[in-house]
Motif scaffolding. Structure first.
Motif, PDB file in Angstrom:
ATOM      1  N   LYS A  95      41.681  42.573  45.007  1.00 44.11           N
ATOM      2  CA  LYS A  95      40.377  42.249  45.590  1.00 44.11           C
ATOM      3  C   LYS A  95      40.319  40.810  46.065  1.00 44.11           C
ATOM      4  CE  LYS A  95      37.979  45.754  43.023  1.00 44.11           C
ATOM      5  NZ  LYS A  95      37.167  46.113  41.907  1.00 44.11           N
ATOM      6  N   SER A  96      41.256  39.996  45.568  1.00 44.05           N
ATOM      7  CA  SER A  96      41.289  38.600  45.969  1.00 44.05           C
ATOM      8  C   SER A  96      42.740  38.113  45.941  1.00 44.05           C
ATOM      9  CB  SER A  96      40.447  37.750  45.013  1.00 44.05           C
ATOM     10  OG  SER A  96      41.070  37.704  43.734  1.00 44.05           O
ATOM     11  N   PHE A  97      42.933  36.921  46.462  1.00 43.18           N
ATOM     12  CA  PHE A  97      44.272  36.331  46.455  1.00 43.18           C
ATOM     13  C   PHE A  97      44.743  36.108  45.017  1.00 43.18           C
ATOM     14  CE2 PHE A  97      47.158  32.600  46.889  1.00 43.18           C
ATOM     15  CZ  PHE A  97      48.161  33.256  47.575  1.00 43.18           C
ATOM     16  N   ALA A  98      43.819  35.715  44.126  1.00 41.04           N
ATOM     17  CA  ALA A  98      44.175  35.502  42.718  1.00 41.04           C
ATOM     18  C   ALA A  98      44.651  36.811  42.089  1.00 41.04           C
ATOM     19  CB  ALA A  98      42.986  34.937  41.949  1.00 41.04           C
ATOM     20  N   ASP A  99      43.969  37.933  42.395  1.00 42.65           N
ATOM     21  CA  ASP A  99      44.396  39.237  41.880  1.00 42.65           C
ATOM     22  C   ASP A  99      45.790  39.591  42.392  1.00 42.65           C
ATOM     23  OD1 ASP A  99      42.042  39.579  40.499  1.00 42.65           O
ATOM     24  OD2 ASP A  99      41.139  40.921  41.999  1.00 42.65           O
ATOM     25  N   GLU A 100      46.050  39.256  43.651  1.00 43.07           N
ATOM     26  CA  GLU A 100      47.352  39.551  44.245  1.00 43.07           C
ATOM     27  C   GLU A 100      48.462  38.795  43.509  1.00 43.07           C
ATOM     28  OE1 GLU A 100      49.317  39.199  48.643  1.00 43.07           O
ATOM     29  OE2 GLU A 100      47.176  39.598  48.517  1.00 43.07           O
TER      30      GLU A 100
END
Length: 159
Positions: free
Chosen positions: A106-111
């Motif tokens: 859902k976000s770059f951090a999740d990726e």
């Protein structure tokens, strides 16, 4: 003679204003001629509702669209729904369904978190909704002619 000298700057101002106005307003959008293209994609008699369709013209800009409900598509080249360049195109249809694997980030951090997790052997599976040869410009047998009118071009693919 005096009247000619006084009128020359006004003529130049008028000419300059006309040229500048023409440049600001423009004589079109600067794009090559396009025509609207829409249609339906089916495979084995059933609509293909997931994937993309693209029209490729040698030396020209490609047009593409998403496949949606009922297998419907509408092509875009420069602006949403503006169509495709006139002429003959190779047609590529790439339709896959991905299942399994981690949920989409859902976000770059999740990726980043997902990339640092240990990989499991049960990764995502990819199911082709149409044969793979339709997904490449070099192997697709599909072609379409875009004319200077509203183009409704349907593709009924067989197994």
């Amino acid at each position: 003679m005096k009247n000619l000298i006084c009128k020359a700057p006004a003529r130049r101002r008028t000419a300059t204003w006309l040229i500048a106005s023409g440049m600001l307003l423009g004589c079109g959008d600067g794009h090559p001629p396009l025509a609207p293209v829409s249609g339906v994609v089916t495979f084995g008699g059933k609509p293909v509702e997931t994937g993309t369709i693209a029209f490729h013209q040698p030396g020209g800009r490609s047009a593409a669209g998403a496949l949606g409900p009922g297998g419907a598509y509408k092509l875009t080249t420069f602006e949403a729904g503006d169509g495709a360049l006139l002429g003959t195109h190779k047609v590529v249809i790439d339709a896959v369904r991905v299942s399994g694997g981690p949920p989409p980030a859902k976000s770059f951090a999740d990726e980043i978190k997902q990339s640092q997790m240990p990989q499991t052997s049960a990764g995502p599976t990819v199911q082709r909704l149409v044969p793979e040869n339709y997904a490449s410009q070099t192997s697709t047998p599909l072609e379409a002619e875009v004319k200077s009118e509203d183009n409704v071009i349907n593709f009924h693919l067989k197994k």
